[in-house]
Scaffold this motif. Structure first.
Motif: not given
Length: 139
Positions: A1-18
């Protein structure tokens, strides 16, 4: 199964950083009495916090623990420890006053834990970047 979580973690990092940066700027300004110091501290931690948050997310992605309030609380506590140390160090270096670093870090403990918990709960309800089949099996 492909790990698609990287884009999720990047998006979470951006929203949390704001959210986190706005909180840091406001607290640093109020504590130092200088809006420019608040802005400098807030913007300095954008890079450090994005990297630290991404690494924190990657570690927690590998932790085998049921998705529950307990997991969110543990993540909140571990992130707050990392984030507070980073903020205190940056506030001290930028302001030149270790007491300002301690005060900003101390004030952030409460505000950031509340904001992070709410952010984590919101992201738990979003399927962005997750394999939907895997998510449904977990629930």
């Amino acid at each position: 199964m492909k790990d698609t979580s990287h884009k999720r973690h990047i998006a979470k990092a951006i929203t949390w950083r704001l959210v986190g940066t706005l909180d840091t700027i406001l607290l640093s300004w109020l504590i130092s009495g200088d809006p420019l110091t608040g802005i400098k501290i807030g913007f300095a931690e954008i890079t450090t916090k994005m990297i630290l948050y991404y690494l924190h997310e990657r570690v927690w992605f590998k932790v085998d623990m049921d998705e529950s309030n307990k997991r969110h609380i543990y993540k909140t506590i571990t992130w707050r420890i990392v984030g507070t140390i980073d903020t205190m160090t940056l506030a001290w270096l930028i302001s030149g006053d270790p007491l300002i670093g301690l005060k900003v870090g101390g004030a952030e403990v409460l505000t950031k834990m509340i904001l992070y918990y709410l952010h984590e709960k919101a992201w738990y309800k979003i399927n962005f970047g997750l394999d939907r089949d895997k998510r449904q099996k977990q629930e």
